[in-house]
Design an enzyme around this catalytic site. Structure first.
Site, short mmCIF file in Angstrom:
data_model
loop_
_atom_site.label_atom_id
_atom_site.label_comp_id
_atom_site.label_asym_id
_atom_site.label_seq_id
_atom_site.Cartn_x
_atom_site.Cartn_y
_atom_site.Cartn_z
N TRP A 164 -10.01 4.07 13.33
CA TRP A 164 -8.73 4.25 12.86
C TRP A 164 -8.00 3.39 12.06
CZ3 TRP A 164 -6.02 0.38 14.74
CH2 TRP A 164 -6.47 -0.28 16.09
N ASN A 165 -8.46 1.82 11.90
CA ASN A 165 -7.62 1.05 11.40
C ASN A 165 -7.66 0.88 10.00
OD1 ASN A 165 -10.51 -0.07 11.14
ND2 ASN A 165 -9.82 -2.16 11.83
N ARG A 173 -15.69 3.69 1.89
CA ARG A 173 -16.77 2.74 1.83
C ARG A 173 -18.27 3.50 2.22
NH1 ARG A 173 -15.28 -2.87 4.39
NH2 ARG A 173 -15.98 -2.49 6.39
N GLY A 246 -16.85 0.30 14.14
CA GLY A 246 -16.17 0.51 15.30
C GLY A 246 -16.71 -0.57 16.55
N SER A 247 -16.37 -0.38 17.58
CA SER A 247 -16.79 -1.46 18.64
C SER A 247 -18.46 -1.70 18.77
CB SER A 247 -16.25 -1.36 20.10
OG SER A 247 -16.77 -0.17 20.74
N GLU A 268 -21.35 -1.51 11.57
CA GLU A 268 -20.12 -2.57 11.36
C GLU A 268 -19.29 -2.54 12.70
OE1 GLU A 268 -17.05 -4.23 10.83
OE2 GLU A 268 -16.23 -2.71 9.27
N LEU A 269 -19.68 -3.77 13.51
CA LEU A 269 -19.29 -3.79 14.84
C LEU A 269 -18.21 -4.97 15.10
CD1 LEU A 269 -22.88 -2.98 16.59
CD2 LEU A 269 -21.04 -1.61 15.67
N CYS A 302 -11.48 -5.81 11.93
CA CYS A 302 -12.59 -6.58 12.54
C CYS A 302 -12.82 -7.94 11.93
CB CYS A 302 -13.97 -5.65 12.23
SG CYS A 302 -13.86 -4.07 12.88
N GLU A 399 -12.28 -10.22 21.30
CA GLU A 399 -11.61 -9.82 19.93
C GLU A 399 -10.26 -9.19 20.28
OE1 GLU A 399 -13.62 -6.45 17.88
OE2 GLU A 399 -12.96 -7.18 16.02
N SER A 459 -12.20 -9.27 1.65
CA SER A 459 -13.03 -7.87 1.26
C SER A 459 -12.78 -7.56 0.01
CB SER A 459 -12.04 -6.97 2.33
OG SER A 459 -12.05 -7.28 3.55
C1 SIN Z 1 -12.33 -3.53 9.30
O1 SIN Z 1 -11.51 -4.16 9.96
O2 SIN Z 1 -13.42 -3.19 9.90
C2 SIN Z 1 -12.68 -3.57 7.77
C3 SIN Z 1 -11.67 -4.65 7.12
C4 SIN Z 1 -11.80 -4.74 5.70
O3 SIN Z 1 -12.62 -4.01 5.13
O4 SIN Z 1 -11.25 -5.63 5.32
#
Ligand code: SIN
Length: 493
Positions: A164-165, A173, A246-247, A268-269, A302, A399, A459
């Site tokens: 969701w972020n 991506r 996610g987590s 991608e955790l 993340c 986190e 990023s």
């Molecule tokens: C993320 O928070 O998983 C991705 C952040 C980013 O792509 O900069």
């Protein structure tokens, strides 16, 4: 904090939003007609009802992706590239619509949402350029007896589970390299923010239709029951690839499910990024980088700096600078002019952040600024700097996913690196120093997939994003990102 703000979704956009399931090129209701509500985190108000995909809908989406696969694989790379290029241009042209939606369902300040649209669109442009650069290999076998030919082919239908972020950027991506590689996709967007991803899918759907390309290339199944939807998909032999952001906890469950079909996986955790400030650092620059690394999306990324490890000789100067910079931030609804820090995604996220701060303070930490919630509605938490934090505190070990910066001091470079590496996570680290030798020592010893040197933002669609240790498997972005969706066929001839 501002108490009122304009409606986050303009009426003209709201009237045309795809709120159904996209299966085989058609937007439709969920089996049984179920829906779930999407809320505005700035007010808690309900925004839209979205179709609630059932496990049967998930399987119908996979069937559509599987059916479209042979025709999509046969589409010329140049045509796949041009489709993606057209999608990129449409997303950029509709930046206002996408940004309004990201802010409405995710809460980000509008300027950040616009930055996400630019960032997310960049993945589509990058992979439109990579679609025509999928290279195989031809060579003479070392023994000279024959030739070796290595072909690259899209792995097949992919299940893409997005967070969701960054409801646009994390979708692009995954979707863009998958499509560029010749894979078809079933996308399961986060239940908290499904609409931005749905709007993106509609752009792809309409471009596919306009070009007479297979309709089932992209399918989208928002749901309020993620586990129930994904379980049968992972067990289905038609699925060949899983990509998840996610987590770590959910990632482990998905990896177990993916073991059944021996799926290719990209994970991608979680992270626990250390932000190292050495005694030779440019402190004002480190403060500026710290604000960028910590406060993007109110700390809900993340790659957010989670632990500030600062040399004891510069700790006071850094903490004072950071507290002053946090004091200049404006907390409020993302759609209100001037807001620089939006709400957290939901009220229980605020409760968790408050708990972590209280635990640190009980353990001896001092609050340099913040440490509380602003008055009023919505899931807000004030930007917070904690000094003198015990390295064993939850604020350092877990986190945080909120606007809280715990500062821990160190005496030597070795101690700093030991502290930085003392976690199961290894997504990203940041280091501020003017010593080039130290830059290399840190890069060689740090246990993370990415390192920002004198930068709080790393990023980039053209760079390989991903972690080591419990932070994940595989890379997204750059040349590596498309390889996650390709398999090699070795031909001896
Ligand atoms: C993320 O928070 O998983 C991705 C952040 C980013 O792509 O900069």
């Amino acid at each position: 904090m501002a108490t009122t703000h304009p409606s986050p979704v303009p009426a003209t956009l709201a009237a045309h939003l795809p709120t159904g399931l996209l299966i085989g090129g058609h937007w439709r209701r969920a089996t049984g007609g179920g829906t779930f509500a999407v809320h505005d985190p700035a007010t808690g108000a309900e925004l839209f009802d979205v179709a609630d995909a059932t496990p049967a809908d998930g399987l119908a989406a996979l069937a559509a992706a599987d059916e479209a696969l042979p025709a999509w694989r046969a589409v010329a790379p140049r045509d796949r590239a041009e489709l993606l290029r057209a999608v990129f241009e449409q997303v950029v042209a509709r930046i206002d619509d996408f940004a309004a939606l990201i802010t409405a369902e995710g809460g980000k300040p509008l300027a950040e949402s616009r930055a996400e649209v630019t960032y997310g669109a960049e993945y589509v442009r990058w992979y439109s350029e990579q679609a025509v650069r999928i290279n195989g290999l031809v060579r003479t076998a070392p023994a000279g007896t024959n030739r070796q030919l290595v072909l690259q082919r899209g792995v097949g239908p992919a299940l893409l589970i997005t967070p969701w972020n960054f409801p646009l950027a994390m979708a692009t991506r995954k979707i863009a390299p998958a499509l560029a590689a010749g894979c078809t996709v079933v996308v399961k967007p986060a239940g908290l923010t499904p609409l931005t991803t749905a709007l993106f899918a509609e752009v792809v759907r309409s471009e596919l239709a306009a070009r007479g390309l297979p309709a089932g290339v992209i399918n989208v199944v928002p749901t309020s029951s993620s586990g129930a939807l994904t379980e049968p998909l992972l067990a289905d032999p038609r699925l060949r690839k899983l990509s998840f952001t996610g987590s770590t906890e959910v990632g482990r469950v998905l990896l177990r499910g993916a073991a059944q079909g021996v799926l290719r996986t990209s994970m991608e955790l979680g992270g626990n990024a250390p932000f190292l400030v050495f005694d030779d650092a440019d402190i004002p620059a480190a403060v500026q980088g710290a604000v960028a690394a910590k406060m993007r999306n109110a700390g809900q990324t993340c790659v957010a700096a989670n632990r500030f490890l600062v040399h004891e000789s510069v700790a006071d100067e850094f903490a004072q600078g950071l507290a002053a910079a946090f004091g200049d931030l404006v907390v409020g609804p993302g759609s209100a002019p001037g807001t620089t820090v939006g709400p957290l995604i939901e009220s229980r996220a605020v409760d968790r952040v408050a708990e972590v701060v209280a635990e640190a303070v009980d353990g001896g930490a001092r609050v340099a600024i913040g440490g509380d919630r602003p008055a009023g509605r919505g899931s807000f938490y004030n930007p917070t700097v904690l000094t003198g934090v015990d390295p064993a505190a939850r604020a350092v070990r877990e986190e945080i996913f909120g606007p809280v910066a715990p500062i821990v001091t160190f005496g030597t470079e070795d101690e700093a690196l030991d502290l930085a590496n003392s976690t199961e996570f290894g997504l990203v680290a940041y280091a501020y120093t003017r010593d080039v030798g130290r830059v290399f020592r840190v890069a060689e010893r740090i246990e993370s997939g990415m390192l920002g040197v004198n930068r709080g933002m790393i990023s980039d669609a053209s760079a390989p994003f991903g972690g080591v240790k419990s932070s994940g498997l595989g890379r997204e972005g750059g040349e590596a990102g498309i390889e996650e969706y390709l398999e090699s066929i070795y031909v001896a001839l």
